[in-house]
Design an enzyme around this catalytic site. Structure first.
Site, mmCIF file in Angstrom:
data_model
loop_
_atom_site.group_PDB
_atom_site.id
_atom_site.type_symbol
_atom_site.label_atom_id
_atom_site.label_comp_id
_atom_site.label_asym_id
_atom_site.label_seq_id
_atom_site.Cartn_x
_atom_site.Cartn_y
_atom_site.Cartn_z
ATOM 1 N N HIS A 143 1.996 1.673 -3.266
ATOM 2 C CA HIS A 143 0.753 2.657 -4.088
ATOM 3 C C HIS A 143 1.248 4.312 -4.285
ATOM 4 O O HIS A 143 0.896 4.967 -4.627
ATOM 5 C CB HIS A 143 -0.550 2.205 -3.684
ATOM 6 C CG HIS A 143 -1.038 1.086 -4.406
ATOM 7 N ND1 HIS A 143 -0.910 0.807 -6.471
ATOM 8 C CD2 HIS A 143 -1.701 -0.074 -3.837
ATOM 9 C CE1 HIS A 143 -1.392 0.099 -5.880
ATOM 10 N NE2 HIS A 143 -2.014 -0.915 -5.129
ATOM 11 N N GLU A 180 1.461 -1.616 -0.019
ATOM 12 C CA GLU A 180 0.149 0.036 0.234
ATOM 13 C C GLU A 180 0.891 1.546 -0.305
ATOM 14 O O GLU A 180 0.400 1.912 -0.523
ATOM 15 C CB GLU A 180 -1.625 -0.489 1.550
ATOM 16 C CG GLU A 180 -2.437 -1.485 1.502
ATOM 17 C CD GLU A 180 -2.680 -0.737 0.019
ATOM 18 O OE1 GLU A 180 -2.954 0.340 -0.433
ATOM 19 O OE2 GLU A 180 -2.757 -2.037 -0.571
#
Length: 250
Positions: free
Chosen positions: A126, A123
């Site tokens: 990203h 995450e």
């Protein structure tokens, strides 16, 4: 000539950026400041509309792992925050600027700190790679393209909205979704590197995604080519390759 000029103008509106680790060139129409502002705004909305976990030990565990990976991310300018949301959905996300949210549902799948680090690295990757801004840039360029082509082909005004919708479907399958899958592969690769750099065991990433694959087999999923996420077998095979490429620790 008008069509070419308009498309060229749309391209020139954007700029270029480069992803960390993979060094891929990106097309950007969103500035870093705009992206950071969007991330801070969305984080406030999430905090207002979600129920945060009251499990202090779980919150502390996620924060500890997050801070350890954030420390090797190279983004000391991010205002890192780590929160756990009380929700059974197996999900997690990181907003621009380092606002990370884990759902309790995904923490039940992660069997140890290394597997939590797998999700955390993915995450955070990203956000580091600015995938949200890149996707928004592509969508903006796609919308401009739909309007330009509708005008260039002399489509009657009453049919232009219908055409734009059809173009949106085409671009979604042909461009946006494949890039979403590319982003997922890239976040896997960057995330594996980040967790390894932070001292976590990347082999546990394979275990985590195998757990996720077993979960997904018991649920309905769209065909891989219409999904924003790669097929499970493909993803696990590529993660195995990413791990093999990591430098040997001394």
């Amino acid at each position: 000539m008008t069509l070419r000029a308009l498309i060229l103008a749309a391209v020139l509106m954007g700029g270029c950026a480069t992803t960390p680790v993979t060094n891929r060139t990106q097309f950007m129409m969103i500035s870093t400041d705009q992206e950071m502002s969007l991330g801070a705004s969305e984080a406030q909305k999430v905090l207002k509309t979600s129920k945060l976990s009251t499990d202090k030990a779980l919150q502390a565990r996620v924060k500890r792992i997050g801070e350890r990976i954030a420390a090797v991310s190279g983004r000391s300018d991010f205002a890192w925050e780590f929160n756990v949301i009380e929700d059974a959905t197996p999900n997690a996300f990181c907003l621009p600027g380092g606002k990370v949210f884990f759902y309790t549902g995904i923490l039940k799948i992660a069997e140890n700190d290394d597997q939590i680090a797998t999700v955390m690295g993915h995450e955070i990757a990203h956000a580091l790679a600015r995938h949200g801004a890149e996707r928004l840039s592509m969508q903006t360029a796609s919308n401009i393209g739909a309007q330009v082509l509708a005008t260039a082909l002399n489509i009657p005004a009453q049919y232009q909205n219908l055409y734009s919708q059809a173009y949106g479907i085409t671009s979604q399958v042909g461009l946006i979704l494949p890039y979403s899958r590319k982003f997922e592969h890239e976040a896997d690769q960057i995330g594996i590197y980040l967790m390894w750099k932070a001292g976590y065991n990347p082999v546990q990433a394979l275990r985590f995604w195998e757990n996720m694959a077993r979960l997904s087999r018991s649920a309905q999923k769209p065909p891989a080519f219409l999904s924003t996420h790669p097929a499970d077998v493909e993803r696990i095979a590529e993660i195995r390759e990413y791990i093999a490429q990591l430098p040997i620790r001394q």
